[in-house]
Design a protein around this motif. Structure first.
Motif, PDB file in Angstrom:
ATOM      1  N   ILE A 135      -1.362  -0.289  -1.256  1.00 52.11           N
ATOM      2  CA  ILE A 135      -1.004  -0.990   0.065  1.00 52.11           C
ATOM      3  C   ILE A 135      -1.670  -1.849   0.302  1.00 52.11           C
ATOM      4  N   TYR A 136      -1.517  -2.951   1.034  1.00 54.33           N
ATOM      5  CA  TYR A 136      -2.077  -4.221   1.514  1.00 54.33           C
ATOM      6  C   TYR A 136      -1.510  -4.288   2.964  1.00 54.33           C
ATOM      7  N   CYS A 137      -2.391  -4.180   3.813  1.00 53.99           N
ATOM      8  CA  CYS A 137      -2.024  -4.499   5.467  1.00 53.99           C
ATOM      9  C   CYS A 137      -2.904  -5.842   5.815  1.00 53.99           C
ATOM     10  N   PRO A 138      -2.231  -6.926   6.080  1.00 49.24           N
ATOM     11  CA  PRO A 138      -3.007  -7.982   6.716  1.00 49.24           C
ATOM     12  C   PRO A 138      -3.359  -7.739   8.036  1.00 49.24           C
ATOM     13  N   ASN A 139      -4.652  -7.834   8.460  1.00 48.92           N
ATOM     14  CA  ASN A 139      -5.135  -7.385   9.744  1.00 48.92           C
ATOM     15  C   ASN A 139      -4.882  -5.967  10.275  1.00 48.92           C
ATOM     16  N   GLY A 140      -4.644  -4.966   9.156  1.00 49.35           N
ATOM     17  CA  GLY A 140      -4.415  -3.682   9.399  1.00 49.35           C
ATOM     18  C   GLY A 140      -3.037  -3.382  10.044  1.00 49.35           C
ATOM     19  N   LYS A 141      -2.083  -4.465   9.958  1.00 47.49           N
ATOM     20  CA  LYS A 141      -0.628  -3.927  10.493  1.00 47.49           C
ATOM     21  C   LYS A 141       0.221  -3.500   9.748  1.00 47.49           C
ATOM     22  N   THR A 142       0.619  -2.394  10.010  1.00 47.00           N
ATOM     23  CA  THR A 142       1.705  -1.742   9.293  1.00 47.00           C
ATOM     24  C   THR A 142       2.876  -2.530   9.031  1.00 47.00           C
ATOM     25  N   ASP A 143       3.315  -3.286   9.982  1.00 45.06           N
ATOM     26  CA  ASP A 143       4.611  -4.029   9.971  1.00 45.06           C
ATOM     27  C   ASP A 143       4.892  -5.235   9.002  1.00 45.06           C
ATOM     28  N   GLU A 144       3.428  -5.690   8.690  1.00 41.85           N
ATOM     29  CA  GLU A 144       3.180  -6.582   7.630  1.00 41.85           C
ATOM     30  C   GLU A 144       2.973  -6.410   6.486  1.00 41.85           C
ATOM     31  N   SER A 145       2.590  -5.010   6.084  1.00 41.00           N
ATOM     32  CA  SER A 145       2.186  -4.583   4.900  1.00 41.00           C
ATOM     33  C   SER A 145       3.114  -4.702   3.781  1.00 41.00           C
ATOM     34  N   ARG A 146       2.461  -4.733   2.389  1.00 41.65           N
ATOM     35  CA  ARG A 146       3.107  -5.002   1.414  1.00 41.65           C
ATOM     36  C   ARG A 146       2.464  -3.799   0.542  1.00 41.65           C
ATOM     37  N   ALA A 160       8.217  -0.432  -1.166  1.00 43.22           N
ATOM     38  CA  ALA A 160       8.567  -0.836   0.170  1.00 43.22           C
ATOM     39  C   ALA A 160       7.426  -1.663   1.080  1.00 43.22           C
ATOM     40  N   ASP A 161       7.948  -2.318   1.877  1.00 46.56           N
ATOM     41  CA  ASP A 161       7.265  -2.738   2.916  1.00 46.56           C
ATOM     42  C   ASP A 161       6.937  -2.263   4.189  1.00 46.56           C
ATOM     43  N   GLY A 162       6.192  -2.266   4.803  1.00 38.85           N
ATOM     44  CA  GLY A 162       5.985  -1.779   6.188  1.00 38.85           C
ATOM     45  C   GLY A 162       5.261  -0.451   6.116  1.00 38.85           C
ATOM     46  N   LEU A 163       4.575   0.210   5.000  1.00 37.63           N
ATOM     47  CA  LEU A 163       3.889   1.362   4.707  1.00 37.63           C
ATOM     48  C   LEU A 163       2.474   1.212   5.277  1.00 37.63           C
ATOM     49  N   GLY A 164       2.118   2.295   5.971  1.00 36.20           N
ATOM     50  CA  GLY A 164       0.735   2.274   6.645  1.00 36.20           C
ATOM     51  C   GLY A 164      -0.267   2.506   5.729  1.00 36.20           C
ATOM     52  N   CYS A 165      -1.599   1.723   6.219  1.00 33.75           N
ATOM     53  CA  CYS A 165      -2.688   1.813   5.232  1.00 33.75           C
ATOM     54  C   CYS A 165      -3.759   2.714   5.833  1.00 33.75           C
ATOM     55  N   SER A 166      -3.305   3.662   6.765  1.00 35.22           N
ATOM     56  CA  SER A 166      -4.570   4.555   7.492  1.00 35.22           C
ATOM     57  C   SER A 166      -4.346   5.662   6.435  1.00 35.22           C
TER      58      SER A 166
END
Length: 166
Positions: A135-146, A160-166
């Motif tokens: 999972i890649y989260c730009p600026n740590g944002k879940t809603d823009e993750s790929r 799926a998009d929108g997965l969390g990186c935490s």
């Protein structure tokens, strides 16, 4: 004969600068969001290509190939795995001296972004060591993750998009 001078008055110039400043203050935040989205797509594509490269190398050369978080290259030129995916990816095969022979290094990602993944290996038949998701989260944002998923059968596909990186 009197000559006419053409040009801007100070008031016209100040009004133009004020309008430009207002337009920039409205437009820049939306451009940043657009840039973050583009960076997310671009970086997850680099991860997907590296995974596909690892699988293809395993099949082509009949050996097990690993993908892990890149830490550094030691003095002998062998790759060292780490735990921080932010630093990049290391694709390697273990040589006869049981050292990590580097096949490919993907340099670190943007420092404000977050990357989540787990070490995966591909056998000579293309089967992976297990199912995992990167999972890649730009600026740590879940809603823009790929994300990209590796199945236990070794298939690599965008997930799926929108997965969390935490």
């Amino acid at each position: 004969m009197a000559s006419q001078h053409r040009g801007f008055t100070l008031v016209e110039l100040m009004v133009t600068i004020a309008v430009a400043a207002i337009l920039l203050s409205v437009g820049v935040p939306s451009l940043k969001s657009l840039y973050d989205g583009y960076r997310g797509r671009s970086e997850i594509s680099r991860i997907e290509q590296s995974l596909a490269f690892a699988r293809n190398q395993a099949i082509s050369y009949g050996m097990t190939v690993f993908v892990c978080a890149y830490e550094k290259t030691d003095a002998d030129g062998y790759g060292v795995c780490g735990t921080d995916w932010q630093k990049g990816l290391l694709v390697y095969a273990v040589d006869s001296t049981t050292k990590n022979k580097i096949l490919k290094v993907v340099e670190g990602f943007n420092s404000s972004d977050k990357v989540k993944g787990s070490t995966v290996s591909f056998r000579a038949d293309g089967i992976s060591s297990g199912e995992t998701t990167f999972i890649y989260c730009p600026n740590g944002k879940t809603d823009e993750s790929r994300s990209v998923k590796v199945s236990s059968a070794g298939m690599i596909k965008y997930a799926a998009d929108g997965l969390g990186c935490s």
